[in-house]
Design a protein around this motif. Structure first.
Motif, mmCIF file in Angstrom:
data_model
loop_
_atom_site.group_PDB
_atom_site.id
_atom_site.type_symbol
_atom_site.label_atom_id
_atom_site.label_comp_id
_atom_site.label_asym_id
_atom_site.label_seq_id
_atom_site.Cartn_x
_atom_site.Cartn_y
_atom_site.Cartn_z
ATOM 1 N N GLY A 29 37.968 27.268 42.953
ATOM 2 C CA GLY A 29 38.309 28.233 43.997
ATOM 3 C C GLY A 29 37.511 28.000 45.268
ATOM 4 O O GLY A 29 38.044 28.068 46.380
ATOM 5 N N TRP A 30 36.226 27.698 45.108
ATOM 6 C CA TRP A 30 35.379 27.425 46.275
ATOM 7 C C TRP A 30 35.806 26.133 46.972
ATOM 8 O O TRP A 30 35.982 26.094 48.187
ATOM 9 N N ALA A 31 35.962 25.062 46.194
ATOM 10 C CA ALA A 31 36.222 23.751 46.788
ATOM 11 C C ALA A 31 37.624 23.635 47.387
ATOM 12 O O ALA A 31 37.808 22.962 48.406
ATOM 13 N N ALA A 128 39.661 34.083 46.288
ATOM 14 C CA ALA A 128 38.985 35.242 45.690
ATOM 15 C C ALA A 128 39.516 35.530 44.291
ATOM 16 O O ALA A 128 38.762 35.916 43.392
ATOM 17 N N SER A 129 40.827 35.334 44.091
ATOM 18 C CA SER A 129 41.417 35.556 42.767
ATOM 19 C C SER A 129 40.844 34.581 41.746
ATOM 20 O O SER A 129 40.528 34.962 40.609
ATOM 21 N N LEU A 130 40.717 33.315 42.147
ATOM 22 C CA LEU A 130 40.135 32.318 41.246
ATOM 23 C C LEU A 130 38.665 32.614 40.969
ATOM 24 O O LEU A 130 38.192 32.494 39.828
ATOM 25 N N LEU A 131 37.942 33.033 42.012
ATOM 26 C CA LEU A 131 36.525 33.360 41.842
ATOM 27 C C LEU A 131 36.362 34.553 40.895
ATOM 28 O O LEU A 131 35.521 34.523 39.987
ATOM 29 N N GLY A 132 37.156 35.596 41.114
ATOM 30 C CA GLY A 132 37.063 36.780 40.267
ATOM 31 C C GLY A 132 37.448 36.486 38.828
ATOM 32 O O GLY A 132 36.809 36.958 37.888
ATOM 33 N N PHE A 133 38.498 35.673 38.652
ATOM 34 C CA PHE A 133 38.933 35.288 37.309
ATOM 35 C C PHE A 133 37.842 34.511 36.588
ATOM 36 O O PHE A 133 37.540 34.772 35.416
ATOM 37 N N GLY A 134 37.235 33.560 37.301
ATOM 38 C CA GLY A 134 36.175 32.754 36.693
ATOM 39 C C GLY A 134 34.959 33.564 36.308
ATOM 40 O O GLY A 134 34.450 33.459 35.188
ATOM 41 N N VAL A 135 34.481 34.402 37.231
ATOM 42 C CA VAL A 135 33.303 35.225 36.946
ATOM 43 C C VAL A 135 33.606 36.233 35.838
ATOM 44 O O VAL A 135 32.756 36.514 34.984
ATOM 45 N N GLY A 136 34.826 36.777 35.833
ATOM 46 C CA GLY A 136 35.209 37.722 34.782
ATOM 47 C C GLY A 136 35.144 37.100 33.402
ATOM 48 O O GLY A 136 34.664 37.720 32.450
ATOM 49 N N ILE A 137 35.602 35.865 33.284
ATOM 50 C CA ILE A 137 35.530 35.156 31.997
ATOM 51 C C ILE A 137 34.075 34.926 31.597
ATOM 52 O O ILE A 137 33.701 35.085 30.430
#
Length: 298
Positions: A29-31, A128-137
């Motif tokens: 998500g960042w890259a 942000a969706s990818l970041l939130g999904f990753g951190v949530g996991i």
């Protein structure tokens, strides 16, 4: 005893695999979306992104250095309270941030804007969706990425400020500071939009995995139902004494606390045994103990 340790090892292995997948989504998500469109957010990764936009120092370098300093300070002030999973997550995320930037860079050494020029807001939403999904996991599998959590714990030790509020203060300061880099309030707004979307998705993931239900089952075949649920669904069962007021007959009430995802299995088991069983299902706010959430009291 060997089976017990094997079960723990398998559970730990699943945690590490899930944490790795979550960090992979976060780094991608960042890259792919955040860095090419110069969007930032809170946390140490947000600080590292601002440094990258201002100086060109790659995000993974600042991220690793800042977290290493925070961990060293935290170990001295708070003691060895951080699990190996936190250190593992920091190292793996550092690698993934480096890896995705290197494979996504074009011939000129820049990260391409996959969504096209001027699609900053859409990149903000997807990133942000990818970041939130990753951190949530990561969070749902007992992991942590360190960062502002460590700052909040240190401040909380000396000041009467809750952890959640301290993390919020840190994120507000980090996101607002990007104005001094871009001199553009739109970037600040994008940062807060990213933070909001991330928080929403993280909460949704955590709550969806922890939803529990309670069953009250009234049946003459209570022993068969209890045995089947215990063996087939692998959930604990309690029998309570009950009495029908109209019939004045004694009856056993089967009580089950289970994950919401197991509801269909329980319904199938009961209906296979007793088509006439009376079943009540209700959502419960929280279930704590073996097989559910750990009870944490400060």
């Amino acid at each position: 005893m060997n089976k017990f340790y094997l079960a723990i090892s398998n559970r730990e292995l699943r945690d590490y695999i899930a944490i790795t997948f979550g960090l992979l989504c976060y780094a991608f998500g960042w890259a792919a979306f955040m860095l090419p469109y110069q969007v930032t957010t809170g946390g140490v990764t947000g600080i590292a992104a601002i440094i990258y936009y201002a100086t060109g120092i790659e995000i993974q370098i600042s991220y690793l250095i800042i977290n290493s300093i925070l961990l060293a300070v935290a170990l001295k002030i708070l003691g060895p309270k951080f699990s190996i999973k936190t250190i593992y997550a920091i190292l793996v995320l550092t690698f993934f941030l480096w890896f995705f930037q290197n494979i996504l860079k074009d011939d000129s050494g820049k990260l391409p804007q996959f969504l096209g020029v001027g699609q900053d807001f859409m990149a903000c939403v997807i990133g942000a969706s990818l970041l939130g999904f990753g951190v949530g996991i990561v969070f749902t599998n007992n992991g942590s990425t360190g960062g502002t959590d460590i700052i909040a714990l240190i401040v909380n030790k000396y000041k009467d400020v809750t952890l959640g509020r301290m993390i919020m203060y840190c994120d507000i300061i980090i996101i607002s500071s990007c104005y001094f880099i871009f001199h553009d309030w739109r970037r600040v707004v994008f940062g807060f939009v990213t933070l909001f979307i991330m928080s929403y998705i993280i909460d949704w993931l955590i709550n969806s995995t922890r939803q529990s239900v309670q069953f009250l089952i009234f049946s003459r075949k209570h022993e068969e139902i209890a045995e089947a649920i215990s063996n087939k669904v692998d959930r604990g069962v309690t029998l309570l004494d009950g009495k029908g007021w109209y019939s004045k007959q004694d009856i056993k009430v089967v009580v089950i606390l289970a994950k919401k995802s197991q509801s269909l299995d329980i319904f199938r088991v009961v209906k296979d045994i007793d088509q006439n069983a009376f079943i009540s299902q209700s959502n419960v706010v929280g279930v704590y103990g073996e097989g559910f959430d750990k009870l944490k009291i400060k």
